[in-house]
Design a protein around this motif. Structure first.
Motif, PDB file in Angstrom:
ATOM      1  N   ALA A  59       0.826  -1.210   0.000  1.00  0.00           N
ATOM      2  CA  ALA A  59       0.000   0.000   0.000  1.00  0.00           C
ATOM      3  C   ALA A  59       0.860   1.259   0.000  1.00  0.00           C
ATOM      4  CB  ALA A  59      -0.936   0.003   1.202  1.00  0.00           C
ATOM      5  N   TYR A  60       1.928   1.253   0.772  1.00  0.00           N
ATOM      6  CA  TYR A  60       2.832   2.400   0.780  1.00  0.00           C
ATOM      7  C   TYR A  60       3.445   2.619  -0.609  1.00  0.00           C
ATOM      8  CZ  TYR A  60       2.941   3.251   5.839  1.00  0.00           C
ATOM      9  OH  TYR A  60       2.609   3.593   7.126  1.00  0.00           O
ATOM     10  N   ARG A  61       3.808   1.535  -1.275  1.00  0.00           N
ATOM     11  CA  ARG A  61       4.371   1.647  -2.614  1.00  0.00           C
ATOM     12  C   ARG A  61       3.365   2.316  -3.555  1.00  0.00           C
ATOM     13  NH1 ARG A  61       8.280   2.717  -5.598  1.00  0.00           N
ATOM     14  NH2 ARG A  61       9.551   1.549  -4.115  1.00  0.00           N
ATOM     15  N   ARG A  62       2.126   1.938  -3.466  1.00  0.00           N
ATOM     16  CA  ARG A  62       1.101   2.446  -4.377  1.00  0.00           C
ATOM     17  C   ARG A  62       0.686   3.880  -4.035  1.00  0.00           C
ATOM     18  NH1 ARG A  62      -4.172   1.610  -3.220  1.00  0.00           N
ATOM     19  NH2 ARG A  62      -3.594  -0.176  -1.897  1.00  0.00           N
ATOM     20  N   ALA A 106      -7.609   6.351   4.619  1.00  0.00           N
ATOM     21  CA  ALA A 106      -8.764   5.716   3.979  1.00  0.00           C
ATOM     22  C   ALA A 106      -8.587   4.209   3.871  1.00  0.00           C
ATOM     23  CB  ALA A 106      -8.990   6.313   2.595  1.00  0.00           C
ATOM     24  N   GLU A 107      -7.324   3.763   3.802  1.00  0.00           N
ATOM     25  CA  GLU A 107      -7.054   2.325   3.725  1.00  0.00           C
ATOM     26  C   GLU A 107      -6.654   1.749   5.086  1.00  0.00           C
ATOM     27  OE1 GLU A 107      -5.237   0.631   0.408  1.00  0.00           O
ATOM     28  OE2 GLU A 107      -5.928   2.165  -0.993  1.00  0.00           O
ATOM     29  N   ARG A 108      -6.965   2.489   6.151  1.00  0.00           N
ATOM     30  CA  ARG A 108      -6.764   2.036   7.535  1.00  0.00           C
ATOM     31  C   ARG A 108      -5.302   1.729   7.852  1.00  0.00           C
ATOM     32  NH1 ARG A 108     -11.788   1.494   4.807  1.00  0.00           N
ATOM     33  NH2 ARG A 108     -13.412   0.746   6.220  1.00  0.00           N
ATOM     34  N   ALA A 151      -5.633  18.523   9.311  1.00  0.00           N
ATOM     35  CA  ALA A 151      -6.557  18.936   8.255  1.00  0.00           C
ATOM     36  C   ALA A 151      -7.129  17.748   7.488  1.00  0.00           C
ATOM     37  CB  ALA A 151      -5.850  19.883   7.286  1.00  0.00           C
ATOM     38  N   ALA A 152      -6.558  16.565   7.687  1.00  0.00           N
ATOM     39  CA  ALA A 152      -7.004  15.380   6.948  1.00  0.00           C
ATOM     40  C   ALA A 152      -8.427  15.006   7.355  1.00  0.00           C
ATOM     41  CB  ALA A 152      -6.063  14.216   7.201  1.00  0.00           C
ATOM     42  N   GLN A 153      -9.246  14.669   6.355  1.00  0.00           N
ATOM     43  CA  GLN A 153     -10.612  14.249   6.584  1.00  0.00           C
ATOM     44  C   GLN A 153     -10.730  12.750   6.309  1.00  0.00           C
ATOM     45  OE1 GLN A 153     -13.165  16.461   7.678  1.00  0.00           O
ATOM     46  NE2 GLN A 153     -11.329  17.718   8.007  1.00  0.00           N
ATOM     47  N   VAL A 154     -11.353  12.031   7.224  1.00  0.00           N
ATOM     48  CA  VAL A 154     -11.452  10.574   7.109  1.00  0.00           C
ATOM     49  C   VAL A 154     -12.919  10.162   7.206  1.00  0.00           C
ATOM     50  CG1 VAL A 154     -10.690   8.357   8.050  1.00  0.00           C
ATOM     51  CG2 VAL A 154      -9.186  10.358   8.199  1.00  0.00           C
ATOM     52  N   ALA A 155     -13.349   9.312   6.287  1.00  0.00           N
ATOM     53  CA  ALA A 155     -14.733   8.834   6.285  1.00  0.00           C
ATOM     54  C   ALA A 155     -15.004   8.009   7.536  1.00  0.00           C
ATOM     55  CB  ALA A 155     -14.989   8.000   5.032  1.00  0.00           C
TER      56      ALA A 155
END
Length: 345
Positions: free
Chosen positions: A42-45, A289-291, A299-303
């Motif tokens: 995930a970090y790579r992507r 978003a990918e936990r 400032a980040a918004q998370v669902a």
């Protein structure tokens, strides 16, 4: 003849300029980073590949647990291989004390002021910048017990149904601090907390080192409560048992991971660019978003569906009592010795 000469010279000059351009262009640079081994795909992507595309550079990734990577930084002192490292805040304190890292010029970080205040200079003198943090709290079976205080872990219903972190784990100091707070102690060495853990040790099913152990213990009904980091909550929730994250009156403990720049790095400017990219609202939101990481960027918004699995939101942030990293650095060896004397079987 004039037209022939002109037509011949133009491509020749163009070729010459093209050749000079190729021979004088700066070579592509490599940025070497040291990170945890988890979630590397995930970090790579989401992080590495987008930064490489932006900077025209290549990331060389050394992954592993923090103790091993810190030992490598120390072994390479004077001839660093790594430019930027990710460490627990208390390991970064050790690295600064051992002169393995340099202060960060935070004026070069456009996203610095977006960070939570406690993440901006968590170890002092700008030796590290916090990019993520986590709560350490209590997970419990709601059909078996209720938890409103850390003191409830010492209740008779949890005898032989409790799992606690070993002092060797990152969660060990968090447990000691909350036991210290709950029972009215004020010793920086958490002596009250240590004594309280010693009192309850006979009813502890496991002093675990790896959080993954808790999944099996809950699944087999061996435990009804455990102290763990919020990052383990998504795994435990998958069991589909009546489990909840407690909201004890004393709050939660917690820890932080920081970015540091190694002393003698030859790619300091590139390291700071990567650091700033990682701290950006866009990247922090994608990772959340990918936990993967709870965002240090305020400032980040998370669902809501992702936030449930993270340490996110004003209420959760306000509840956290971070253990000072310098205290962990100073006390850890003594804690291990006392733990082995009083608690370890």
């Amino acid at each position: 003849m004039k037209n022939i000469i002109t037509a011949t010279l133009v491509p020749t000059l163009a070729s010459t300029f093209a050749f000079l351009s190729l021979t004088t262009a700066a070579p592509a640079r490599d940025l070497s980073i040291s990170v945890y081994g988890a979630s590397q795909d995930a970090y790579r992507r989401l992080l590495y590949a987008p930064f490489e595309a932006k900077c025209g550079c290549k990331l060389i990734v050394e992954a592993g647990n923090s103790n091993e990577r810190l030992a490598k930084l120390e072994a390479r002192k004077g001839a660093p291989v790594i430019d930027l490292a990710i460490l627990p805040d208390y390991s970064a304190v050790y690295a600064a004390r051992k002169d393995l890292i340099d202060p960060i010029d935070v004026s070069q970080l456009s996203n610095y002021t977006k960070l939570y205040e406690f993440a901006r200079d968590p170890i002092g003198n700008h030796y590290g910048v916090g990019y993520t943090f986590y709560a350490t709290g209590i997970v419990y079976r709601t059909d078996k017990i209720s938890i409103s205080s850390w003191k409830d872990l010492w209740g008779p219903k949890l005898k032989d149904k409790l799992a606690l972190p070993d002092i060797s784990s990152s969660q060990g100091p968090m447990l000691l601090m909350m036991a210290e707070r709950a029972f009215g102690g004020s010793d920086p060495a958490f002596s009250t907390g240590m004594d309280k853990v010693a009192v309850v040790k006979g009813g502890v099913v496991s002093f675990y080192s790896a959080g993954t152990e808790l999944v099996q213990l809950f699944q087999q009904d061996e435990i009804w409560a455990a102290v763990t980091g919020r990052f383990n909550w998504p795994l435990i929730k998958r069991l589909k048992l009546p489990l909840a994250w407690a909201s004890p009156s004393e709050g939660d403990s917690g820890g932080m991971n920081v970015m540091v720049v190694t002393k003698g790095s030859k790619n300091r400017d590139l390291a700071l660019q990567f650091m700033d990219f990682w701290l950006s609202t866009e990247v922090q939101e994608k990772l959340a978003a990918e936990r993967i990481d709870s965002p240090g960027n305020a400032a980040a918004q998370v669902a809501p569906e992702a936030a449930e699995n993270l340490t996110y939101g004003e209420d959760n942030v306000r509840r956290i009592h971070l253990v000072r990293p310098d205290i962990i650095d100073q006390q850890r060896a003594g804690w291990v010795n006392t733990w082995n004397e009083k608690i370890k079987p």
